[in-house]
Design a protein around this motif. Structure first.
Motif, mmCIF file in Angstrom:
data_model
loop_
_atom_site.group_PDB
_atom_site.id
_atom_site.type_symbol
_atom_site.label_atom_id
_atom_site.label_comp_id
_atom_site.label_asym_id
_atom_site.label_seq_id
_atom_site.Cartn_x
_atom_site.Cartn_y
_atom_site.Cartn_z
ATOM 1 N N ILE A 714 0.949 -1.158 -0.137
ATOM 2 C CA ILE A 714 0.014 0.131 0.005
ATOM 3 C C ILE A 714 0.869 1.352 -0.121
ATOM 4 O O ILE A 714 0.613 2.181 -0.793
ATOM 5 N N VAL A 715 1.859 1.345 0.821
ATOM 6 C CA VAL A 715 2.727 2.526 0.887
ATOM 7 C C VAL A 715 3.467 2.791 -0.437
ATOM 8 O O VAL A 715 3.637 4.002 -0.877
ATOM 9 N N GLU A 716 3.780 1.497 -1.040
ATOM 10 C CA GLU A 716 4.518 1.612 -2.352
ATOM 11 C C GLU A 716 3.737 2.125 -3.575
ATOM 12 O O GLU A 716 3.966 2.091 -4.410
ATOM 13 N N GLY A 717 2.190 2.113 -3.095
ATOM 14 C CA GLY A 717 1.243 2.564 -4.251
ATOM 15 C C GLY A 717 0.894 1.453 -5.049
ATOM 16 O O GLY A 717 -0.032 1.738 -6.072
ATOM 17 N N ARG A 718 1.065 0.298 -4.440
ATOM 18 C CA ARG A 718 0.634 -1.112 -5.514
ATOM 19 C C ARG A 718 -0.696 -1.416 -4.895
ATOM 20 O O ARG A 718 -0.919 -2.479 -4.277
ATOM 21 N N LEU A 719 -1.839 -0.648 -5.022
ATOM 22 C CA LEU A 719 -2.930 -0.973 -4.395
ATOM 23 C C LEU A 719 -3.678 -2.156 -4.871
ATOM 24 O O LEU A 719 -4.478 -2.823 -4.095
ATOM 25 N N ASP A 720 -3.811 -2.174 -6.125
ATOM 26 C CA ASP A 720 -4.632 -3.337 -6.724
ATOM 27 C C ASP A 720 -3.867 -4.647 -6.119
ATOM 28 O O ASP A 720 -4.532 -5.758 -5.820
ATOM 29 N N MET A 756 -7.358 4.523 -1.012
ATOM 30 C CA MET A 756 -8.238 4.727 -2.059
ATOM 31 C C MET A 756 -9.227 5.718 -1.760
ATOM 32 O O MET A 756 -10.152 5.911 -2.749
ATOM 33 N N GLY A 757 -9.123 6.429 -0.975
ATOM 34 C CA GLY A 757 -10.052 7.568 -0.624
ATOM 35 C C GLY A 757 -11.420 7.291 0.032
ATOM 36 O O GLY A 757 -12.152 8.267 0.124
ATOM 37 N N ASP A 758 -11.520 6.184 0.505
ATOM 38 C CA ASP A 758 -12.769 5.823 1.066
ATOM 39 C C ASP A 758 -12.554 5.940 2.486
ATOM 40 O O ASP A 758 -12.288 4.834 3.162
ATOM 41 N N LEU A 759 -12.755 7.102 3.374
ATOM 42 C CA LEU A 759 -12.356 7.073 4.655
ATOM 43 C C LEU A 759 -13.472 6.528 5.489
ATOM 44 O O LEU A 759 -13.089 6.039 6.372
ATOM 45 N N THR A 792 -3.782 7.522 8.423
ATOM 46 C CA THR A 792 -4.663 7.567 7.585
ATOM 47 C C THR A 792 -5.529 8.845 7.683
ATOM 48 O O THR A 792 -6.229 9.514 6.690
ATOM 49 N N LEU A 793 -6.178 9.275 9.023
ATOM 50 C CA LEU A 793 -6.880 10.341 9.123
ATOM 51 C C LEU A 793 -6.350 11.583 9.040
ATOM 52 O O LEU A 793 -7.023 12.354 8.255
ATOM 53 N N ARG A 794 -4.964 11.761 9.288
ATOM 54 C CA ARG A 794 -4.211 12.881 9.028
ATOM 55 C C ARG A 794 -4.192 13.139 7.319
ATOM 56 O O ARG A 794 -4.460 14.149 6.717
ATOM 57 N N ARG A 795 -4.010 11.991 6.695
ATOM 58 C CA ARG A 795 -3.880 12.264 5.285
ATOM 59 C C ARG A 795 -5.077 12.627 4.575
ATOM 60 O O ARG A 795 -5.344 13.195 3.690
ATOM 61 N N ALA A 796 -6.222 12.301 5.401
ATOM 62 C CA ALA A 796 -7.766 12.494 4.830
ATOM 63 C C ALA A 796 -8.136 13.874 5.188
ATOM 64 O O ALA A 796 -9.168 14.192 4.945
#
Length: 908
Positions: A714-720, A756-759, A792-796
């Motif tokens: 996830i941190v590396e951006g490989r979400l799928d 993925m933006g789904d808080l 995650t909360l801070r990023r959102a």
């Protein structure tokens, strides 16, 4: 630039003393600004004088502006007032009696442009007035540049008053440890003698790791002696001469008592000693023998126990006894002992020639002791039986069984010394099973499998069901190490079919079978199997095995308190005939239990004890498990040097057992994650994504790795890819109903939802994770979930919520001493900006997020590394950095580092 004492004193030419001399070097460095008094307590022969000579040599020759003076105290000058001061500080006035005034006078004589180092050997014999004066000089003149370094022997050597002054005066009391077996090996190599691991361990035990004693024997004993297995080592000549002189001063009864204690070997009750020695009134003899330091006396709750002071004294006493006298005492001991094993051992030693009847009795008793898991005793009896057996095939068979028992007891080093002899014997199923057993514990899977399969091919199961069951048990151990639960259960069941569930070999196999059941997902059946097994074995050596297996399983299934009590019960090696091998597994999993519950200092102590035990026994198989815990704790605490050292000690490769490869991978991943190197995490854990690790290794609870791997994706951006990876693991956890594994994966899923933006989904996952952990005492996991949740909360953009959650994570990490993550939490809180306080600095115009990014960039991190550290995208980091440059009027990372350094430094 002035060279420090630590620079010239480490590494040291003195074997095994590098760390101690480094400690002394740092103390002497500090004395340039703060005077110090150092006291080292050193048993006789430990090398105290050599240590002081090394300090004198290196400091005198290599450090400028230093005055070094050395003197040794002697017992006949103990009552000479200020005698030692007169030697060390010539010219000082010694009239008067006030030690404080003498201290002032000593300080007045010291050079003002140099550090003065006073080295005192055998300070226990020093006159107390000199010690008081020197202590006062240090205490009242801390800026005088004075260091006093003393060595002393422990009481009863020396004067009580000298010891009292040294105890009160000491600022530092560094330990002078006995040499390790590896240091003794190095010492022997310098004498041109190559010692096997077991010979080095034997010499270390015999000499107590004292350099003087070891060097004496390496010089005095014929070199061919060291090629044997556990040779009977004599006493050093100087010890034997001293013992002979001392015995000459003893009464006849005292000599008989010492001879009896020596032949009985281990500590024995006074009543047994008196019976062997033929003494009715023992106290005069006991007092005399104790006064002359020939025996030690200790009192247990039930008896007064006598034993020889150390193995070299025992060897010296034996050297003073004729063969006839020894045989007489052995016969008396055989009549006095209550344990049949001890009785038979004494009869063997008393007989001038092999006695077939005694040999057969030894063999039968060894089989009985082996049958109840008392492997150490069985090994001793089988070896004695083999040595006293005339018929070649019987002698060979008993030797093979002796080596098997040595392995069962966990003494791989001694067992390994017999390999060449065992391999030269005729091929039998037992011979191959023993060699395969040894290969397992030495961490050699291919050799073990070849040996054990060959043994199974040779055995006749109908004619030799017990031998066949033993082979099955070895294959159970082999498959445990291969993390192959299905085959483990198969071979355990075969063992039961061959000899019945109540047979000792079958019970041992069943004590591991539950782990195989759990490894194949049959958790309820596994837990039930251990409850049933307590009916077969709940005490003694076999009970130790059941305790270990049950504790391992209960840890993996979140029964943390139960696991703790069972593993703590299995970890000691003082079971009747208990196994070092089993104790090591208990050490490894108990350390993991302590890690999970936040008792990290206790975990590190346990790893240290287990590592020493593994080193002494030669059990390579279990070392990676032990070192994984140490590596993870050191990494989380930011001690990178210690983490790297632990990872190196626990290293393994593709040709090693899976149970070695898994903790090695987890240790490497722990370092990479603590350094925010998530690409490194993925590289470290990549082997665990291969087919061999998809069954047992991925079962929930045993090895907590899937969430770590998913988080790195996830941190590396490989979400799928993270989503595809998580789904099957989540399905397995749901099927097993495993609480802590569910919490870890829910945390990773929360990370993924957030990325993925789904808080809303992220919140639900994190809250689910925390709720799952609520009834469990898993301090580290709870802090880990809160940290990820807060990021995650801070990023959102939910900074106030994030502040509360990250603060909770910080409290958890702080309680653990996990400074690496405490600092990260501080950066998160700063980046959130909820409690930001503006100051008059160039970068105060920055937002909290820009401030956090710029501070990390200023330390030399790349944009990618900053992104991983703050859980941001690389593009977001670049955006913030561009705004930082504009606001601060700079154009490069070098200018940013300089500006931050200047501004931050001005506020300190």
């Amino acid at each position: 630039m002035r060279r420090g004492y630590g620079d010239v004193m480490s590494p040291s030419p003195l074997i095994g003393r590098g760390e101690l001399l480094a400690v002394l070097g740092r103390a002497l460095d500090g004395s340039a600004t703060t005077s110090t008094f150092v006291v080292m307590t050193c048993p006789a022969g430990i090398g105290a004088s050599s240590i002081l000579r090394e300090v004198e040599r290196t400091v005198s020759s290599e450090v400028q502006r230093t005055v070094v003076r050395r003197a040794g105290a002697v017992p006949w000058e103990t009552h000479l007032p200020f005698g030692l001061v007169a030697q060390l500080v010539p010219g000082v006035r010694i009239d008067g009696t006030d030690p404080v005034e003498r201290g002032h006078r000593i300080a007045d004589t010291l050079p003002t442009d140099a550090v003065t180092i006073l080295l005192i050997d055998d300070a226990h014999d020093c006159d107390a007035d000199s010690l008081r004066a020197l202590a006062s000089a240090v205490r009242h003149h801390r800026s005088a540049g004075l260091a006093v370094v003393c060595t002393r022997k422990p009481l009863p050597d020396g004067s009580i008053e000298a010891h009292r002054v040294l105890d009160r005066a000491a600022d530092l009391t560094p330990a002078v440890a006995a040499l390790t077996a590896s240091a003794v090996t190095e010492l022997a190599a310098l004498q041109g003698i190559i010692l096997s691991p077991s010979s080095a361990a034997h010499l270390t035990r015999h000499t107590g790791g004292r350099p003087r004693y070891a060097l004496a024997l390496l010089d005095e004993v014929p070199r061919e002696t060291w090629k044997g297995v556990r040779p009977d080592l004599p006493a050093p000549a100087f010890v034997e001469a001293d013992v002979r002189r001392t015995l000459a001063l003893c009464t006849d009864e005292a000599r008989r008592l010492v001879s009896a204690v020596t032949v009985l070997e281990d500590g024995r009750p006074l009543t047994t000693v008196c019976e062997v020695a033929g003494i009715d009134d023992p106290w005069p003899a006991v007092d005399l023998a104790e006064q002359f330091a020939l025996v030690t006396v200790r009192r247990s709750s039930a008896a007064t126990i006598l034993e020889v002071r150390d193995p070299t004294v025992r060897a010296a006493v034996l050297a003073t006894m004729s063969r006839v006298e020894r045989a007489q005492v052995h016969r008396a001991a055989a009549a006095a002992e209550s344990d049949p094993a001890d009785q038979l051992a004494h009869l063997v030693h008393a007989a001038p020639l092999p006695d077939p009847l005694v040999s057969d009795r030894l063999d039968a008793l060894a089989a009985t002791r082996a049958g109840i898991g008392e492997w150490a005793t069985a090994a001793r009896l089988y070896l004695l039986s083999s040595r006293s057996t005339k018929e070649p095939h019987a002698r060979e068979d008993r030797l093979v069984r002796a080596v098997d028992a040595l392995i069962g007891a966990g003494d791989m080093r001694t067992a390994s010394d017999y390999i060449a002899e065992i391999e030269s014997l005729r091929e039998t199923p037992t011979r191959n099973a023993v060699l395969g057993y040894l290969a397992i514990l030495r961490g050699r899977p291919n050799e073990a499998e070849a040996r054990l399969i060959r043994a199974w091919q040779l055995v006749r199961t109908r004619h030799d069901p017990e031998v066949a069951a033993v082979i099955c048990h070895r294959l159970v151990l082999h498959n445990l190490a291969r993390c192959d639960g299905a085959n483990l259960v198969l071979w355990a069941d075969r063992a039961v079919e061959l000899v019945g569930a109540d047979h000792a070999t079958a019970v041992e196999a069943q004590s591991i079978r539950g782990l195989g059941l759990a490894g194949t997902g049959r958790v309820a059946e596994a837990l039930s199997s251990y409850r049933d097994l307590w009916g077969h074995a709940h005490t003694g050596a076999v009970g130790q095995r059941v305790q270990m297996g049950a504790g391992w399983l209960h840890f993996a299934t979140d029964h943390i308190d139960l696991a703790r009590s069972e593993l703590e019960a299995a970890a000691p090696t003082d079971f009747l005939g208990g196994s070092t091998r089993i104790s090591l597994w208990a050490h490894g999993w108990l350390a993991r239990t302590y890690f999970a519950t936040g008792e990290w200092d206790a975990a590190l102590r346990l790893v240290g004890a287990g590592s020493d035990l593994a080193d002494r026994s030669g059990a390579a198989l279990i070392v990676p498990l032990l070192q994984w815990t140490a590596t993870q704790i050191h990494a989380l605490r930011g001690d990178w040097e210690a983490a790297a050292a632990s990872a190196h000690r626990g290293d393994s490769g593709a040709r090693d057992y899976e149970i070695m490869r898994v903790p090695t991978a987890l240790g490497r991943a722990a370092i990479a994650e603590a350094q925010a190197d998530y690409a490194g995490v993925l590289r470290a854990l990549a082997p665990l994504t291969e087919q061999w690790a998809q069954a047992d290794v991925s079962e929930p609870g045993f090895w907590a790795w899937p969430d770590v791997y998913a988080n790195a994706l996830i941190v590396e951006g490989r979400l799928d890819e993270a989503d595809r990876f998580l789904s099957p693991h989540e399905a397995r956890v749901r099927d097993r109903g495993h609480r802590s594994a569910h919490a870890r994966l829910a945390c990773a899923r929360g990370r993924l939802h957030g990325a993925m933006g789904d808080l809303d989904s992220a919140r639900a996952s994190f809250e689910d994770a925390l709720a799952s952990l609520t009834p469990l005492p898993l301090t580290y996991d709870r802090a880990r979930v809160n940290y990820a949740y807060g990021q995650t909360l801070r990023r959102a953009g939910k900074r106030r919520e994030a502040d509360a959650v990250v603060s909770a994570a910080r409290e958890g990490y702080l309680a653990l001493g996990a400074t690496t993550y405490v600092r990260r939490c501080d950066r998160e809180l700063k980046a959130g900006g909820v409690h930001a306080v503006l100051k008059d600095r160039a970068h105060d115009a920055l937002t909290p997020q820009e401030d956090a990014v710029s501070s990390l960039v200023a330390t030399g991190l790349t944009n990618r590394e900053v992104a991983a550290e703050l859980f941001l995208s690389v593009k977001t980091v670049q955006f913030h950095l561009t705004r930082v440059y504009a606001k601060m009027g700079i154009r490069s990372r070098a200018e940013l580092a300089a500006a931050r350094s200047t501004d931050d430094g001005s506020t300190t």
